[in-house]
Design an enzyme around this catalytic site. Sequence first.
Site, short mmCIF file in Angstrom:
data_model
loop_
_atom_site.label_atom_id
_atom_site.label_comp_id
_atom_site.label_asym_id
_atom_site.label_seq_id
_atom_site.Cartn_x
_atom_site.Cartn_y
_atom_site.Cartn_z
N HIS A 1 0.83 -1.10 -0.19
CA HIS A 1 0.02 0.00 0.21
C HIS A 1 0.89 1.41 -0.05
O HIS A 1 2.30 0.97 -0.50
CB HIS A 1 -1.24 -0.24 1.39
CG HIS A 1 -0.11 -0.63 2.18
ND1 HIS A 1 0.25 0.58 3.51
CD2 HIS A 1 -0.40 -1.11 3.60
CE1 HIS A 1 0.49 1.00 4.04
NE2 HIS A 1 0.88 -0.61 4.10
N CYS B 1 3.09 -4.96 6.54
CA CYS B 1 3.32 -4.07 4.83
C CYS B 1 4.80 -3.44 4.72
O CYS B 1 5.25 -3.39 5.20
CB CYS B 1 1.90 -3.76 4.92
SG CYS B 1 0.89 -4.32 5.49
#
Length: 165
Positions: free
Chosen positions: A128, A140
């Site tokens: 992201h 992430c």
Amino acid sequence: MTPADMVLTPRGLRFGGQVYPCTIGKGGLSRTKREGDGATPVGIHHVVGMLYRPDRIAAPAPWATPIGPRDLWSDASGQPDYNHHVRAPYAHSHEALRRADPLYDLVIVLDWNWPDAKAGRGSAIFMHRWRRPGFPTEGCVALRPDHLAQVAARISIGTRLIVPS
């Protein structure tokens, strides 16, 4: 490795002949990823989906799925839908995919601990946008928004993200 692979390197995410600056989890890299440790899991991960906010950006790829107000991601370890896309109302622990900030305007979903999630091994390992350069994630891989869009336009289901130890 193939030219179509995304490879995490000390300099950034190598993909398509370019290296994109990126950030990883505040817990660094881990071969023994656990829920809540903030680590980015080492291994070969595959793209299994792409989500986007249609009220904020155009579809980044024809196969991307829009994020709606009821879209959540379960981080309820031990539940049958742990580490899966779920919808509100949802009584167990979860993360909202439709956020007030732009962090999840575009989300590339990886197959870490999916589809047969093992309790406690970690959930919601995505690619992201980053909050800002150098600011770590909860596990992430995060990129500058324009770089994320460039990558999203050139990947497909099954594209590999290789995270070496």
